[in-house]
Design an enzyme around this catalytic site. Structure first.
Site, short mmCIF file in Angstrom:
data_model
loop_
_atom_site.label_atom_id
_atom_site.label_comp_id
_atom_site.label_asym_id
_atom_site.label_seq_id
_atom_site.Cartn_x
_atom_site.Cartn_y
_atom_site.Cartn_z
NE ARG A 156 -6.64 1.20 3.29
CZ ARG A 156 -7.83 1.48 2.74
NH1 ARG A 156 -8.87 1.72 3.51
NH2 ARG A 156 -8.00 1.50 1.43
CB SER A 178 -7.15 16.09 0.84
OG SER A 178 -7.49 14.73 0.84
NE ARG A 234 -4.21 -2.09 -9.24
CZ ARG A 234 -3.98 -2.81 -8.14
NH1 ARG A 234 -2.75 -2.95 -7.67
NH2 ARG A 234 -4.97 -3.43 -7.51
CG ASP A 258 5.02 -5.75 -6.81
OD1 ASP A 258 5.50 -6.86 -7.15
OD2 ASP A 258 3.97 -5.65 -6.15
CD GLU A 263 0.43 -6.08 -12.93
OE1 GLU A 263 -0.41 -6.83 -12.41
OE2 GLU A 263 0.97 -5.16 -12.31
CG HIS A 281 0.79 -7.31 -8.91
ND1 HIS A 281 -0.13 -6.61 -9.65
CD2 HIS A 281 0.43 -7.11 -7.62
CE1 HIS A 281 -0.99 -6.00 -8.86
NE2 HIS A 281 -0.67 -6.29 -7.60
P1 NAP Z 1 -5.69 4.05 0.50
O1 NAP Z 1 -5.57 3.93 1.97
O2 NAP Z 1 -7.02 4.39 -0.09
O3 NAP Z 1 -4.61 5.12 0.02
C1 NAP Z 1 -4.58 5.67 -1.25
C2 NAP Z 1 -3.99 7.07 -1.14
O4 NAP Z 1 -3.81 7.59 -2.46
C3 NAP Z 1 -4.87 8.03 -0.37
O5 NAP Z 1 -4.11 8.64 0.61
C4 NAP Z 1 -5.36 9.02 -1.41
O6 NAP Z 1 -5.44 10.33 -0.84
C5 NAP Z 1 -4.28 8.93 -2.49
N1 NAP Z 1 -4.81 9.21 -3.81
C6 NAP Z 1 -5.89 8.64 -4.40
N2 NAP Z 1 -6.11 9.17 -5.60
C7 NAP Z 1 -5.15 10.11 -5.78
C8 NAP Z 1 -4.86 11.04 -6.83
N3 NAP Z 1 -5.61 11.08 -7.95
N4 NAP Z 1 -3.81 11.86 -6.68
C9 NAP Z 1 -3.07 11.83 -5.54
N5 NAP Z 1 -3.30 10.98 -4.52
C10 NAP Z 1 -4.33 10.14 -4.64
O7 NAP Z 1 -5.25 2.71 -0.21
P2 NAP Z 1 -4.15 1.65 0.27
O8 NAP Z 1 -4.78 0.59 1.07
O9 NAP Z 1 -2.99 2.38 0.85
O10 NAP Z 1 -3.76 1.02 -1.17
C11 NAP Z 1 -3.21 1.87 -2.16
C12 NAP Z 1 -3.04 1.15 -3.48
O11 NAP Z 1 -1.93 0.25 -3.42
C13 NAP Z 1 -4.18 0.27 -3.96
O12 NAP Z 1 -5.24 1.02 -4.52
C14 NAP Z 1 -3.51 -0.62 -4.98
O13 NAP Z 1 -3.53 -0.01 -6.26
C15 NAP Z 1 -2.06 -0.69 -4.48
N6 NAP Z 1 -1.72 -2.03 -3.96
C16 NAP Z 1 -0.76 -2.75 -4.60
C17 NAP Z 1 -0.41 -3.99 -4.11
C18 NAP Z 1 0.66 -4.80 -4.75
O14 NAP Z 1 0.62 -6.03 -4.66
N7 NAP Z 1 1.64 -4.20 -5.40
C19 NAP Z 1 -1.05 -4.53 -3.00
C20 NAP Z 1 -2.02 -3.77 -2.39
C21 NAP Z 1 -2.36 -2.50 -2.88
P3 NAP Z 1 -6.48 11.42 -1.39
O15 NAP Z 1 -7.80 10.74 -1.46
O16 NAP Z 1 -6.39 12.55 -0.41
O17 NAP Z 1 -5.97 11.83 -2.73
C1 8YV Z 2 -3.35 -8.43 -5.19
C2 8YV Z 2 -3.27 -5.87 -5.07
O1 8YV Z 2 -2.24 -9.13 -5.61
O2 8YV Z 2 -4.71 -5.61 -3.22
C3 8YV Z 2 -4.31 -5.14 -4.30
O3 8YV Z 2 -4.71 -4.06 -4.75
O4 8YV Z 2 -2.78 -5.37 -6.04
C4 8YV Z 2 -2.77 -7.18 -4.62
O5 8YV Z 2 -2.82 -7.35 -3.24
C5 8YV Z 2 -4.31 -8.38 -6.31
O6 8YV Z 2 -5.40 -7.62 -6.08
C6 8YV Z 2 -4.77 -9.80 -6.66
O7 8YV Z 2 -4.51 -10.04 -7.94
#
Ligand code: NAP
Ligand code: 8YV
Length: 324
Positions: A156, A178, A234, A258, A263, A281
């Protein structure tokens, strides 16, 4: 609607204030300072049927609550929740997808531009009064022009980042386990092949065992000496020692981070680097988006306890149903 204020919901550790208020107004709130299972009292063990968490929820905490039915995580990433253990015990786990996607993609773009164009350093230089004394700020040594982007985790948020990169005129490629059907971007079946093909790698993959230290010394070498690495996924997905070394010795040019492995502690080696742009973050951290995440977290609990279904279950517990 069933009477929800008799249902005990445990909040282990800190939680977003809007979420906490709504839980207090809707359910019988129980709180402990951290997710340490030893803090669970016998009254909690007898009564708690739901958890609302922002902090880790491990197997021991789950096992300490025999009536637990649902764990509602604040955040889309739920690597801090032992979802596999919950699934084995028939306990639902929910997260907060979609409502934060655009906000995090904005952050990723800001971090990329700040890293490549050194804008935080330029502002610091202005505030320190160098401009009138020394003339113009030194030209940035790197640019987005001509760069090729690779996204590790085209889900997403990855897709929302890709749309923004297209608007900047950057070609986009990606690596997932995939291929994404219908995605107009080049797919690389390995992270190594993606890193070799691009010079700007953006990690937005989930944490956990499958991605542990996936961005290794080998991947950074493949990215090359003009390489820029951005991480909004992450910190656990990166070998931070290898990253610090690569930034110190010119294996890659710069990084924008980020997220970090431990952390809120950031390794001194990264803090000391002039070519690393570091954020605490803040990917989703606006009032607008955090309120939307809080609402979705609480609505998952409300829906589970009043209608017997979760709104946004994580894949591991998609088939979990209420026991009675
Ligand atoms: P999502 O829609 O589930 O997307 C994750 C993508 O990663 C999928 O396309 C998946 O594809 C791929 N993936 C998963 N495991 C993998 C692996 N072992 N090797 C290669 N690709 C892999 O999730 P999202 O909503 O985009 O969120 C993604 C991540 O962003 C969260 O899980 C979180 O860790 C991080 N995040 C960070 C913040 C922040 O504040 N910095 C905020 C929100 C989210 P496949 O299943 O085909 O591999
Ligand atoms: C949040 C995140 O800051 O949604 C996630 O995966 O990393 C962030 O949006 C966190 O989960 C709250 O501490």
């Amino acid at each position: 609607m069933k009477v929800l204020d008799e249902i005990h919901v445990l909040v282990p550790g800190r939680l977003n204030e809007h979420a906490l208020r709504r839980i207090q107004d809707t359910f019988a709130l129980e709180a402990i300072p951290t997710g340490d299972a030893k803090l669970v009292t016998s009254r909690m063990a007898e009564g708690v049927r739901g958890i609302a968490s922002m902090a880790p929820v491990d197997a021991a905490l789950i096992d300490a609550l025999p009536r637990l039915e649902v764990i509602a995580n604040f955040g889309v990433g739920y690597d801090a929740v032992d979802a596999a253990h919950a699934a084995r015990k028939g306990i639902m786990v929910t997260n907060t997808p979609d409502v934060l996607t655009e906000e995090v993609a904005d952050t990723a773009l800001g971090l990329l531009i700040n890293t490549v164009r050194e804008l935080p350093k330029a502002e610091k230089w202005l505030r320190e009064g160098h401009w009138p004394k020394e003339g113009s700020y030194p030209l940035a040594g790197t640019t987005l022009r001509g760069r090729r982007a690779g996204i590790f985790g085209m889900g997403r948020i990855g897709t929302a980042i890709a749309r923004r990169l297209e608007a900047l005129g950057m070609p986009v490629a990606y690596h997932n386990r995939s291929r994404v059907e219908g995605a107009p971007y080049a797919y690389y079946p390995s992270l190594r092949a993606l890193a070799e093909a691009v010079d700007t790698l953006i990690c937005v993959a989930p944490g956990g065992k499958g991605t542990e230290k996936a961005v290794s010394a080998e991947i950074l070498k493949a990215l090359g000496p003009d390489g820029v690495f951005v991480n909004v996924g992450r910190g656990s997905s990166v070998d931070e020692d290898a990253l610090a070394a690569a930034l110190e010795n010119g294996t890659i040019r710069a990084a924008g981070l980020d997220v970090f492995a431990r952390e809120p502690n950031v390794p001194q080696r990264l803090l000391d680097l002039p070519n690393a742009c570091l954020l605490p973050h803040v990917g989703s951290s606006t009032v607008h988006t955090r309120n939307a995440m809080a609402d979705l977290q609480v609505e998952n609990l409300v829906s589970w306890f009043s209608e017997g279904r979760a709104l946004t279950p994580v894949p591991e517990t998609r088939d979990v149903r209420p026991k009675t």
